[in-house]
Structure formats: structure tokens, C-alpha cells
Design a protein around this motif. Sequence first.
Motif, PDB file in Angstrom:
ATOM      1  N   LEU A   1       5.553  14.554   9.056  1.00 35.33           N
ATOM      2  CA  LEU A   1       4.542  13.505   8.942  1.00 35.33           C
ATOM      3  C   LEU A   1       4.111  13.031  10.336  1.00 35.33           C
ATOM      4  O   LEU A   1       4.943  12.692  11.172  1.00 35.33           O
ATOM      5  N   HIS A   2       2.819  13.030  10.572  1.00 35.69           N
ATOM      6  CA  HIS A   2       2.266  12.609  11.866  1.00 35.69           C
ATOM      7  C   HIS A   2       2.449  11.103  12.029  1.00 35.69           C
ATOM      8  O   HIS A   2       2.180  10.335  11.103  1.00 35.69           O
ATOM      9  N   ALA A   3       2.895  10.680  13.195  1.00 32.36           N
ATOM     10  CA  ALA A   3       3.084   9.248  13.460  1.00 32.36           C
ATOM     11  C   ALA A   3       1.792   8.465  13.240  1.00 32.36           C
ATOM     12  O   ALA A   3       1.811   7.329  12.768  1.00 32.36           O
ATOM     13  N   GLY A   4       0.655   9.082  13.548  1.00 31.42           N
ATOM     14  CA  GLY A   4      -0.630   8.418  13.353  1.00 31.42           C
ATOM     15  C   GLY A   4      -0.919   8.087  11.901  1.00 31.42           C
ATOM     16  O   GLY A   4      -1.618   7.116  11.607  1.00 31.42           O
ATOM     17  N   THR A   5      -0.384   8.875  10.989  1.00 34.72           N
ATOM     18  CA  THR A   5      -0.539   8.574   9.567  1.00 34.72           C
ATOM     19  C   THR A   5       0.147   7.249   9.245  1.00 34.72           C
ATOM     20  O   THR A   5      -0.420   6.391   8.561  1.00 34.72           O
TER      21      THR A   5
ATOM     22  N   SER B   1       0.837  -1.189   0.000  1.00 36.86           N
ATOM     23  CA  SER B   1       0.000   0.000   0.000  1.00 36.86           C
ATOM     24  C   SER B   1       0.877   1.246   0.000  1.00 36.86           C
ATOM     25  O   SER B   1       2.091   1.167   0.222  1.00 36.86           O
ATOM     26  N   GLU B   2       0.229   2.390  -0.238  1.00 41.12           N
ATOM     27  CA  GLU B   2       0.981   3.643  -0.271  1.00 41.12           C
ATOM     28  C   GLU B   2       0.039   4.811  -0.067  1.00 41.12           C
ATOM     29  O   GLU B   2      -1.182   4.668  -0.152  1.00 41.12           O
ATOM     30  N   LEU B   3       0.632   5.961   0.215  1.00 42.15           N
ATOM     31  CA  LEU B   3      -0.106   7.220   0.234  1.00 42.15           C
ATOM     32  C   LEU B   3       0.834   8.339  -0.176  1.00 42.15           C
ATOM     33  O   LEU B   3       2.050   8.241   0.015  1.00 42.15           O
ATOM     34  N   THR B   4       0.281   9.355  -0.786  1.00 41.29           N
ATOM     35  CA  THR B   4       1.043  10.537  -1.166  1.00 41.29           C
ATOM     36  C   THR B   4       0.922  11.546  -0.032  1.00 41.29           C
ATOM     37  O   THR B   4      -0.194  11.912   0.366  1.00 41.29           O
ATOM     38  N   VAL B   5       2.050  11.981   0.510  1.00 42.13           N
ATOM     39  CA  VAL B   5       2.072  12.893   1.652  1.00 42.13           C
ATOM     40  C   VAL B   5       1.404  14.211   1.276  1.00 42.13           C
ATOM     41  O   VAL B   5       1.705  14.808   0.235  1.00 42.13           O
ATOM     42  N   ALA B   6       0.474  14.646   2.131  1.00 39.83           N
ATOM     43  CA  ALA B   6      -0.267  15.900   1.925  1.00 39.83           C
ATOM     44  C   ALA B   6      -0.363  16.632   3.265  1.00 39.83           C
ATOM     45  O   ALA B   6      -0.009  16.082   4.317  1.00 39.83           O
ATOM     46  N   ALA B   7      -0.857  17.849   3.229  1.00 38.78           N
ATOM     47  CA  ALA B   7      -0.929  18.687   4.438  1.00 38.78           C
ATOM     48  C   ALA B   7      -1.704  18.016   5.569  1.00 38.78           C
ATOM     49  O   ALA B   7      -1.313  18.127   6.738  1.00 38.78           O
ATOM     50  N   HIS B   8      -2.786  17.283   5.259  1.00 37.59           N
ATOM     51  CA  HIS B   8      -3.585  16.669   6.324  1.00 37.59           C
ATOM     52  C   HIS B   8      -2.899  15.456   6.970  1.00 37.59           C
ATOM     53  O   HIS B   8      -3.426  14.907   7.936  1.00 37.59           O
TER      54      HIS B   8
END
Length: 139
Positions: free
Chosen positions: A51-55, A36-43
Amino acid sequence: MPETRDAAYFNARSEGALPGHLGIRFTSVSPEVMHSELTVAAHHMAPNGFLHAGTLVTLADTSCGYGCVLNLPPEASGFTTIELKSNHLGTATQGVVQCVATLVHAGRTTQVWDAVVKHQQTGKTLALFRCTQMVLYPK
């Protein structure tokens, strides 16, 4: 005929829930390994601009949890995460974060998954995880 549980299935399952809100995308799935992956964004950021640890925890837990779904015994009604351990080794402010979750143990009452989260562009390991899920059965 059972539904196909491929990457598209899990991406659709995430819509309207936290994984979908965070933009988590599954690129490859199997009973042994989830990508899986995600593109880092402001939220995705903490107030300090990193980057928030919760992300990262959500990315790993979702990857391990969806892997658990692929390995549930036919008579099981679901699962719940009972333990999640994380070691955070780095952070990011942009780019793509990727997770590889690997099945360690698939028992009748528990599953154990390991996950590694890396920054796609630098290859840097951002976090290591171990998740334990309890398999649930109808009463």
C-alpha cells in the motif's frame, strides 16, 4: 434551508476528484468524528507491491478536511491544510482500510484533527496522523 451534510453528501462531493478516484467512502460523519474507508486495489499500491503511503495520507487528509468543513464558522470561505504529520506503522496488500478522524481543536483561525488508520480485517494500526487546517475568510 441548509443542505444536509451527511456521509452521502461527502461521498458525492468526492466524485470526480482524488478521493473519489481512490474509492474513499464515508460511512459516518459528525462535527467531532469522521469515519471513512477504502477497499485496497492495485491503483493504491507502490511499485514494491505494498500500500502506497500516499493512499493513507489521502484517506486521512480527506477525512480531516471534510470534518473541517462541518466545523467552519458561518463567515468562513473555506480552509486549507497547513500541516500534516504522519507515522506509518504497517501496510496492507488487500482488504479494507478504515480511518477515524477526531476533532482536537476547532478555533476561528485553525482546526486540529487526529486520525487513526487501521486494517479492518486484522485490526492492525497502519498509520497515525495529525492535521492542522487554516480557516480562510473572504477579503
